[in-house]
Design a protein around this motif. Structure first.
Motif, PDB file in Angstrom:
ATOM      1  N   ARG A 157      46.872   1.353 -24.918  1.00  0.00           N
ATOM      2  CA  ARG A 157      46.172   2.506 -25.476  1.00  0.00           C
ATOM      3  C   ARG A 157      45.520   2.180 -26.814  1.00  0.00           C
ATOM      4  O   ARG A 157      44.662   2.925 -27.286  1.00  0.00           O
ATOM      5  N   GLU A 158      45.916   1.064 -27.438  1.00  0.00           N
ATOM      6  CA  GLU A 158      45.321   0.660 -28.711  1.00  0.00           C
ATOM      7  C   GLU A 158      44.141  -0.284 -28.530  1.00  0.00           C
ATOM      8  O   GLU A 158      43.449  -0.605 -29.501  1.00  0.00           O
TER       9      GLU A 158
ATOM     10  N   GLY B 238      43.154  -1.621 -14.071  1.00  0.00           N
ATOM     11  CA  GLY B 238      44.260  -1.753 -13.126  1.00  0.00           C
ATOM     12  C   GLY B 238      45.177  -0.540 -13.158  1.00  0.00           C
ATOM     13  O   GLY B 238      45.671  -0.093 -12.118  1.00  0.00           O
ATOM     14  N   ALA B 239      45.394   0.006 -14.361  1.00  0.00           N
ATOM     15  CA  ALA B 239      46.208   1.221 -14.483  1.00  0.00           C
ATOM     16  C   ALA B 239      45.542   2.380 -13.754  1.00  0.00           C
ATOM     17  O   ALA B 239      46.218   3.178 -13.082  1.00  0.00           O
ATOM     18  N   LEU B 240      44.229   2.486 -13.873  1.00  0.00           N
ATOM     19  CA  LEU B 240      43.504   3.544 -13.155  1.00  0.00           C
ATOM     20  C   LEU B 240      43.639   3.361 -11.642  1.00  0.00           C
ATOM     21  O   LEU B 240      43.807   4.341 -10.907  1.00  0.00           O
ATOM     22  N   ASP B 241      43.577   2.118 -11.188  1.00  0.00           N
ATOM     23  CA  ASP B 241      43.724   1.856  -9.754  1.00  0.00           C
ATOM     24  C   ASP B 241      45.099   2.283  -9.256  1.00  0.00           C
ATOM     25  O   ASP B 241      45.233   2.803  -8.135  1.00  0.00           O
ATOM     26  N   ARG B 242      46.131   2.076 -10.072  1.00  0.00           N
ATOM     27  CA  ARG B 242      47.477   2.486  -9.658  1.00  0.00           C
ATOM     28  C   ARG B 242      47.568   4.009  -9.533  1.00  0.00           C
ATOM     29  O   ARG B 242      48.260   4.527  -8.650  1.00  0.00           O
ATOM     30  N   LEU B 243      46.873   4.720 -10.410  1.00  0.00           N
ATOM     31  CA  LEU B 243      46.907   6.182 -10.335  1.00  0.00           C
ATOM     32  C   LEU B 243      46.260   6.686  -9.046  1.00  0.00           C
ATOM     33  O   LEU B 243      46.645   7.728  -8.526  1.00  0.00           O
TER      34      LEU B 243
ATOM     35  N   ALA C 210      45.102  17.720 -16.955  1.00  0.00           N
ATOM     36  CA  ALA C 210      46.149  17.476 -17.950  1.00  0.00           C
ATOM     37  C   ALA C 210      47.205  16.523 -17.414  1.00  0.00           C
ATOM     38  O   ALA C 210      47.672  15.619 -18.130  1.00  0.00           O
ATOM     39  N   VAL C 211      47.598  16.694 -16.146  1.00  0.00           N
ATOM     40  CA  VAL C 211      48.583  15.797 -15.532  1.00  0.00           C
ATOM     41  C   VAL C 211      48.007  14.384 -15.423  1.00  0.00           C
ATOM     42  O   VAL C 211      48.688  13.388 -15.704  1.00  0.00           O
ATOM     43  N   PHE C 212      46.756  14.279 -15.016  1.00  0.00           N
ATOM     44  CA  PHE C 212      46.099  12.975 -14.913  1.00  0.00           C
ATOM     45  C   PHE C 212      46.103  12.271 -16.263  1.00  0.00           C
ATOM     46  O   PHE C 212      46.448  11.092 -16.369  1.00  0.00           O
ATOM     47  N   ARG C 213      45.745  12.989 -17.304  1.00  0.00           N
ATOM     48  CA  ARG C 213      45.677  12.393 -18.636  1.00  0.00           C
ATOM     49  C   ARG C 213      47.050  11.946 -19.124  1.00  0.00           C
ATOM     50  O   ARG C 213      47.201  10.850 -19.673  1.00  0.00           O
ATOM     51  N   ARG C 214      48.057  12.798 -18.938  1.00  0.00           N
ATOM     52  CA  ARG C 214      49.408  12.436 -19.390  1.00  0.00           C
ATOM     53  C   ARG C 214      49.916  11.201 -18.650  1.00  0.00           C
ATOM     54  O   ARG C 214      50.546  10.321 -19.253  1.00  0.00           O
TER      55      ARG C 214
ATOM     56  N   LEU D 116      48.087   8.845 -17.269  1.00  0.00           N
ATOM     57  CA  LEU D 116      47.324   7.694 -17.740  1.00  0.00           C
ATOM     58  C   LEU D 116      47.850   7.226 -19.102  1.00  0.00           C
ATOM     59  O   LEU D 116      47.989   6.021 -19.348  1.00  0.00           O
ATOM     60  N   GLU D 117      48.149   8.169 -19.982  1.00  0.00           N
ATOM     61  CA  GLU D 117      48.685   7.808 -21.300  1.00  0.00           C
ATOM     62  C   GLU D 117      49.991   7.022 -21.158  1.00  0.00           C
ATOM     63  O   GLU D 117      50.228   6.049 -21.883  1.00  0.00           O
ATOM     64  N   LEU D 118      50.845   7.435 -20.221  1.00  0.00           N
ATOM     65  CA  LEU D 118      52.096   6.718 -19.982  1.00  0.00           C
ATOM     66  C   LEU D 118      51.832   5.303 -19.472  1.00  0.00           C
ATOM     67  O   LEU D 118      52.497   4.346 -19.874  1.00  0.00           O
ATOM     68  N   GLU D 119      50.847   5.181 -18.572  1.00  0.00           N
ATOM     69  CA  GLU D 119      50.489   3.864 -18.051  1.00  0.00           C
ATOM     70  C   GLU D 119      49.995   2.941 -19.162  1.00  0.00           C
ATOM     71  O   GLU D 119      50.274   1.732 -19.154  1.00  0.00           O
ATOM     72  N   LEU D 120      49.269   3.524 -20.120  1.00  0.00           N
ATOM     73  CA  LEU D 120      48.674   2.710 -21.183  1.00  0.00           C
ATOM     74  C   LEU D 120      49.632   2.460 -22.337  1.00  0.00           C
ATOM     75  O   LEU D 120      49.251   1.834 -23.331  1.00  0.00           O
TER      76      LEU D 120
END
Length: 220
Positions: free
Chosen positions: A24-25, A184-189, A202-206, A208-212
């Motif tokens: 995320r950074e 790759g994180a997006l592909d996993r989602l 909101a669920v998608f964003r949360r 994704l934030e966890l993945e990153l």
């Protein structure tokens, strides 16, 4: 860990250790999360300028090079936040500069004043176009239904505003690697459609934030 890595690097000492940055950074991770949060934060001027100044943002395939000029333009337009404010106040500024140009031309104004007014009008026009596209692109209605659709939407934001993998070839190697891991994180989602077919944004964003939150590769 970050400080130790920076000191070893500065001193030219060979070293190896765990990642000191989360995805995320990275440029790709930070920019994507910032874009996804713009709607919730009502397109605050500070957030938009932070996005522009902290990443090699592109507009219709071309690098944005007038960030400082756009900052002055948004300040001159009196923008604080809000989609309507970006559109209406920039449009008003364009019209004001057109009026100034006509008035200056009628009294045979100096070439330097005409050139300045023309630049200011052009900057306002460019920023208005960019913001119109950005507001439309990050709107929840554009995200589609389901994880895969939202993955495609988020990937489209990366490609549109940071460039595709070919346009990112001049990035530092660590940032290229990070961008690949973000994608790759997006592909996993996308695979989560089988579990929850219609997630909210909101669920998608949360998620994704966890993945990153994961780190980059080992350093050194």
């Amino acid at each position: 860990a970050r400080l130790v890595h920076e000191q070893f690097t500065s001193a030219g000492v060979a070293h190896n250790g765990g990642a000191v940055r989360a995805l995320r950074e990275s440029v790709a991770g930070r920019s994507l999360l910032t874009m996804l949060a713009l709607t919730d934060r009502d397109f605050r001027r500070a957030d938009v300028l932070a996005l522009l100044s902290s990443a090699p943002i592109r507009d219709r395939g071309r690098p944005v090079t007038a960030v400082a000029a756009w900052e002055r333009t948004s300040r001159a337009a009196g923008i604080v936040s809000g989609q309507d404010e970006w559109r209406s106040r920039l449009d008003r500024l364009v019209q004001d500069r057109d009026d100034d140009i006509r008035a200056e031309s009628a009294r045979d104004g100096s070439a330097s004043i005409m050139a300045r007014l023309t630049r200011e009008r052009d900057w306002a026009t460019e920023l208005l176009g960019f913001m119109t596209r950005l507001i439309d692109d990050v709107d929840e209605s554009a995200s589609g239904v389901g994880w895969r659709a939202k993955r495609d939407w988020a990937q489209g934001l990366i490609n549109s505003y940071l460039g595709d993998e070919h346009q990112r070839q001049d990035w530092p190697d660590t940032e290229i690697d990070a961008a690949t891991k973000v994608e790759g994180a997006l592909d996993r989602l996308a695979a989560l459609d089988e579990i929850e077919p219609n997630p909210s944004l909101a669920v998608f964003r949360r998620t994704l934030e966890l993945e990153l939150e994961g780190g980059l590769a080992r350093m050194g």
